[in-house]
Design a protein around this motif. Sequence first.
Motif, PDB file in Angstrom:
ATOM      1  N   ARG A   1     -15.333  29.644-101.539  1.00  0.00           N
ATOM      2  CA  ARG A   1     -15.340  28.485-102.110  1.00  0.00           C
ATOM      3  C   ARG A   1     -15.200  29.161-103.676  1.00  0.00           C
ATOM      4  NH1 ARG A   1     -20.288  25.671-103.124  1.00  0.00           N
ATOM      5  NH2 ARG A   1     -21.450  27.641-102.211  1.00  0.00           N
ATOM      6  N   THR A   2     -14.774  28.573-104.857  1.00  0.00           N
ATOM      7  CA  THR A   2     -15.030  28.593-105.690  1.00  0.00           C
ATOM      8  C   THR A   2     -15.533  27.752-106.702  1.00  0.00           C
ATOM      9  OG1 THR A   2     -12.833  29.776-106.006  1.00  0.00           O
ATOM     10  CG2 THR A   2     -12.764  29.469-108.139  1.00  0.00           C
ATOM     11  N   VAL A   3     -16.491  27.865-107.557  1.00  0.00           N
ATOM     12  CA  VAL A   3     -17.195  27.239-108.240  1.00  0.00           C
ATOM     13  C   VAL A   3     -17.703  27.345-109.941  1.00  0.00           C
ATOM     14  CG1 VAL A   3     -19.991  25.937-108.105  1.00  0.00           C
ATOM     15  CG2 VAL A   3     -18.689  26.854-105.774  1.00  0.00           C
ATOM     16  N   LEU A   4     -17.624  25.987-110.009  1.00  0.00           N
ATOM     17  CA  LEU A   4     -18.169  25.852-111.599  1.00  0.00           C
ATOM     18  C   LEU A   4     -19.673  25.341-111.737  1.00  0.00           C
ATOM     19  CD1 LEU A   4     -17.199  27.072-114.538  1.00  0.00           C
ATOM     20  CD2 LEU A   4     -15.891  24.731-114.712  1.00  0.00           C
ATOM     21  N   ALA A   5     -19.926  25.638-112.127  1.00  0.00           N
ATOM     22  CA  ALA A   5     -21.930  25.032-112.259  1.00  0.00           C
ATOM     23  C   ALA A   5     -21.886  24.990-114.372  1.00  0.00           C
ATOM     24  CB  ALA A   5     -22.693  25.309-111.805  1.00  0.00           C
ATOM     25  N   CYS A   6     -22.726  23.887-114.307  1.00  0.00           N
ATOM     26  CA  CYS A   6     -23.350  24.013-115.337  1.00  0.00           C
ATOM     27  C   CYS A   6     -24.414  23.618-115.333  1.00  0.00           C
ATOM     28  CB  CYS A   6     -22.934  23.098-116.526  1.00  0.00           C
ATOM     29  SG  CYS A   6     -20.517  23.376-116.741  1.00  0.00           S
ATOM     30  N   ARG A   7     -25.297  24.745-116.394  1.00  0.00           N
ATOM     31  CA  ARG A   7     -26.846  24.771-116.799  1.00  0.00           C
ATOM     32  C   ARG A   7     -27.482  22.848-117.537  1.00  0.00           C
ATOM     33  NH1 ARG A   7     -29.937  29.635-118.627  1.00  0.00           N
ATOM     34  NH2 ARG A   7     -29.466  28.573-120.937  1.00  0.00           N
ATOM     35  N   GLU A   8     -28.108  22.135-117.024  1.00  0.00           N
ATOM     36  CA  GLU A   8     -28.367  21.574-117.642  1.00  0.00           C
ATOM     37  C   GLU A   8     -30.524  20.927-117.264  1.00  0.00           C
ATOM     38  OE1 GLU A   8     -26.643  18.511-115.160  1.00  0.00           O
ATOM     39  OE2 GLU A   8     -24.379  18.386-115.941  1.00  0.00           O
ATOM     40  N   ALA A   9     -30.428  19.873-118.141  1.00  0.00           N
ATOM     41  CA  ALA A   9     -31.819  19.518-118.409  1.00  0.00           C
ATOM     42  C   ALA A   9     -32.373  19.778-116.944  1.00  0.00           C
ATOM     43  CB  ALA A   9     -32.277  18.170-119.336  1.00  0.00           C
ATOM     44  N   GLY A  10     -31.698  19.464-116.491  1.00  0.00           N
ATOM     45  CA  GLY A  10     -32.527  19.410-114.475  1.00  0.00           C
ATOM     46  C   GLY A  10     -32.237  20.892-114.007  1.00  0.00           C
ATOM     47  N   GLY A  11     -31.636  21.229-114.541  1.00  0.00           N
ATOM     48  CA  GLY A  11     -30.968  22.712-113.653  1.00  0.00           C
ATOM     49  C   GLY A  11     -30.017  22.605-113.688  1.00  0.00           C
TER      50      GLY A  11
ATOM     51  N   ALA B   1     -14.187  24.134-104.843  1.00  0.00           N
ATOM     52  CA  ALA B   1     -12.800  24.141-103.897  1.00  0.00           C
ATOM     53  C   ALA B   1     -13.080  25.036-103.099  1.00  0.00           C
ATOM     54  CB  ALA B   1     -11.332  24.247-105.194  1.00  0.00           C
ATOM     55  N   VAL B   2     -12.637  24.901-102.166  1.00  0.00           N
ATOM     56  CA  VAL B   2     -12.315  25.370-100.715  1.00  0.00           C
ATOM     57  C   VAL B   2     -11.065  25.877-100.240  1.00  0.00           C
ATOM     58  CG1 VAL B   2     -13.081  25.255 -98.737  1.00  0.00           C
ATOM     59  CG2 VAL B   2     -14.494  23.873 -99.642  1.00  0.00           C
ATOM     60  N   SER B   3     -10.990  27.038 -99.751  1.00  0.00           N
ATOM     61  CA  SER B   3      -9.171  27.721 -99.291  1.00  0.00           C
ATOM     62  C   SER B   3      -9.848  28.855 -98.440  1.00  0.00           C
ATOM     63  CB  SER B   3      -9.030  28.021-100.262  1.00  0.00           C
ATOM     64  OG  SER B   3     -10.125  29.617-100.790  1.00  0.00           O
ATOM     65  N   GLN B   4      -8.659  29.143 -97.675  1.00  0.00           N
ATOM     66  CA  GLN B   4      -8.504  29.199 -96.539  1.00  0.00           C
ATOM     67  C   GLN B   4      -7.947  30.471 -96.954  1.00  0.00           C
ATOM     68  OE1 GLN B   4      -9.416  29.795 -92.810  1.00  0.00           O
ATOM     69  NE2 GLN B   4     -10.717  27.474 -93.759  1.00  0.00           N
ATOM     70  N   ASP B   5      -8.259  31.748 -96.674  1.00  0.00           N
ATOM     71  CA  ASP B   5      -7.912  33.154 -96.908  1.00  0.00           C
ATOM     72  C   ASP B   5      -6.430  33.224 -96.502  1.00  0.00           C
ATOM     73  OD1 ASP B   5      -7.521  35.082 -99.289  1.00  0.00           O
ATOM     74  OD2 ASP B   5      -9.034  36.920 -98.215  1.00  0.00           O
ATOM     75  N   GLY B   6      -5.779  33.661 -98.118  1.00  0.00           N
ATOM     76  CA  GLY B   6      -4.204  33.904 -96.838  1.00  0.00           C
ATOM     77  C   GLY B   6      -3.749  32.130 -96.534  1.00  0.00           C
ATOM     78  N   GLY B   7      -4.736  31.493 -96.606  1.00  0.00           N
ATOM     79  CA  GLY B   7      -3.536  30.322 -95.696  1.00  0.00           C
ATOM     80  C   GLY B   7      -2.874  29.325 -96.828  1.00  0.00           C
ATOM     81  N   GLN B   8      -2.646  28.197 -96.457  1.00  0.00           N
ATOM     82  CA  GLN B   8      -2.464  26.855 -97.079  1.00  0.00           C
ATOM     83  C   GLN B   8      -2.699  26.620 -98.080  1.00  0.00           C
ATOM     84  OE1 GLN B   8       0.982  28.478 -98.451  1.00  0.00           O
ATOM     85  NE2 GLN B   8       0.303  29.754 -96.628  1.00  0.00           N
ATOM     86  N   GLU B   9      -3.850  26.385 -97.655  1.00  0.00           N
ATOM     87  CA  GLU B   9      -5.108  25.029 -97.961  1.00  0.00           C
ATOM     88  C   GLU B   9      -5.965  24.749 -98.910  1.00  0.00           C
ATOM     89  OE1 GLU B   9      -6.541  23.275 -93.714  1.00  0.00           O
ATOM     90  OE2 GLU B   9      -6.486  25.492 -93.330  1.00  0.00           O
ATOM     91  N   TYR B  10      -5.971  23.577 -99.781  1.00  0.00           N
ATOM     92  CA  TYR B  10      -6.765  24.842-101.115  1.00  0.00           C
ATOM     93  C   TYR B  10      -7.224  23.097-101.124  1.00  0.00           C
ATOM     94  CZ  TYR B  10      -7.711  25.145-106.609  1.00  0.00           C
ATOM     95  OH  TYR B  10      -8.557  25.463-107.234  1.00  0.00           O
ATOM     96  N   ARG B  11      -7.779  22.791-101.280  1.00  0.00           N
ATOM     97  CA  ARG B  11      -9.164  21.240-101.090  1.00  0.00           C
ATOM     98  C   ARG B  11     -10.059  21.277-102.304  1.00  0.00           C
ATOM     99  NH1 ARG B  11      -9.614  23.370 -95.639  1.00  0.00           N
ATOM    100  NH2 ARG B  11     -12.133  23.176 -96.176  1.00  0.00           N
ATOM    101  N   PRO B  12      -9.337  20.842-102.906  1.00  0.00           N
ATOM    102  CA  PRO B  12     -10.600  20.544-104.187  1.00  0.00           C
ATOM    103  C   PRO B  12     -11.840  19.322-103.705  1.00  0.00           C
ATOM    104  CG  PRO B  12      -8.572  20.120-105.561  1.00  0.00           C
ATOM    105  CD  PRO B  12      -8.645  20.181-103.541  1.00  0.00           C
ATOM    106  N   ALA B  13     -13.135  20.079-103.924  1.00  0.00           N
ATOM    107  CA  ALA B  13     -14.334  18.983-103.435  1.00  0.00           C
ATOM    108  C   ALA B  13     -14.417  18.027-104.670  1.00  0.00           C
ATOM    109  CB  ALA B  13     -14.994  19.622-103.374  1.00  0.00           C
ATOM    110  N   SER B  14     -13.952  18.417-106.233  1.00  0.00           N
ATOM    111  CA  SER B  14     -14.314  17.596-107.141  1.00  0.00           C
ATOM    112  C   SER B  14     -13.088  16.863-107.391  1.00  0.00           C
ATOM    113  CB  SER B  14     -15.401  18.184-107.467  1.00  0.00           C
ATOM    114  OG  SER B  14     -15.636  19.049-108.118  1.00  0.00           O
ATOM    115  N   GLY B  15     -13.256  16.879-108.858  1.00  0.00           N
ATOM    116  CA  GLY B  15     -12.296  15.457-109.578  1.00  0.00           C
ATOM    117  C   GLY B  15     -11.181  16.366-109.788  1.00  0.00           C
TER     118      GLY B  15
END
Lengths: 266, 163
Positions: free
Chosen positions: A207-217, A224-238
Amino acid sequence: MSDGTYTGKGGKDGPMQIDDETLMALADGELDPARAEDLRRAIAADPGLQARLHRFEETRRLLGGLRTAAPAGGSLAENALAATIRAAVRPDAGAAPPVQVPPPAAGVRLGAAGQHPPTSANLNRRPWMAAAASAAIVALGLGWWEWAGTPGPQSLSAAELAALDGLPSGQVRPLDGGAELAMIASFRAADGGLCREYETARGAERRTVLACREAGGWAQRFAAVSQDGGQEYRPASGAATIDAAIAAIGAGAPLTPEDEAAALRE
Amino acid sequence: MDAAFAEALIALLPNLRRYALSLTRRPDQADDLVQQTVERAIAGASGYDPAQRLEPWLFRIMRNGFIDQTRRVRSAGVHVDVHDMPEALPTDPGPALEARLMLRSVEAAMAELSPEQREILHLVCVEEMSYAETARILDIPQGTVMSRLSRARLALSERLGIR
């Protein structure tokens, strides 16, 4: 930066105020001889200074022991490498060594989206991820949160929050259940906020994640989730790719380790 | 690259592997990192200034390669820490048991420090880099080397019970 010998700090008269760094420089042989001699005289008359100096001398001596204790198992690989190196001196003798570009400076991201041609934007991704990202992306409706067992995309686990708060980029930390987290890089978003990219891996799932620090944390901006060596690449957001997500927050170059440490202390 | 450079590089292979082990803490990854560093050193040999010592130049290549690699590719599978593999620990039949036990304590105390502290201790006290060389390898000012190193030394001495 000066390459000159460190002259140390300390008072000019009266009882010498000698700081730890000066004592350490003495123990490490980094002081100029005149300064070292002055110090040694002062230390000879002061048991407190002797004890403080001892800590630096002893740590140096003990760590030096690791130098002479050769790690086992390296000699075979070293013999093979030595042959490779010698072959490289004589290009006609054996295969040429792989040619590699000189190492980039530490902390320089190899191409952020929007600043470089598309081909370089993925240089720092795994090849399979680049291939998958350029192919049609099939959103399967399975977000990483199902895998992580947490209720929604905005919920980062306590271990992830802790890593976001304190794990330097380039380091890996184990998570529960055999998973692990690798902190990739930190950025300043266009609004000046701190954002960090990391990956978690459990088995073949990544899973690859980008997180930003905001006022509430910390808030997740991309996953995005992916299977190592597989073809799937599934963004979990826009955003379609992590590079696009990083571009979307208007991130500059990755922070240097020093800047990152300072940002994390804020 | 000339023959003298090649032989100097070969002579430093044990040093490179030691530093690689300190960075990766995994024997297999250390071997890969040494290999990569050697390849980059050969490819970039023309950029080496013979007036400088070779070791810091190589360490800098290795460290940048390690950071780059950690960011880019992480090998899948179980990572084995060098300290979980007794056979991978330094071995030396020579010294007395007491000295070997002390070596173990130092290794264990090092393992408890932060990677940042471990790295600077290794460069200065194990690899015997000067403060100026260490500053160049780590891309930080010499004053930062001294403050970071002195804190790391005191932290290590606490853990080893040196008063």
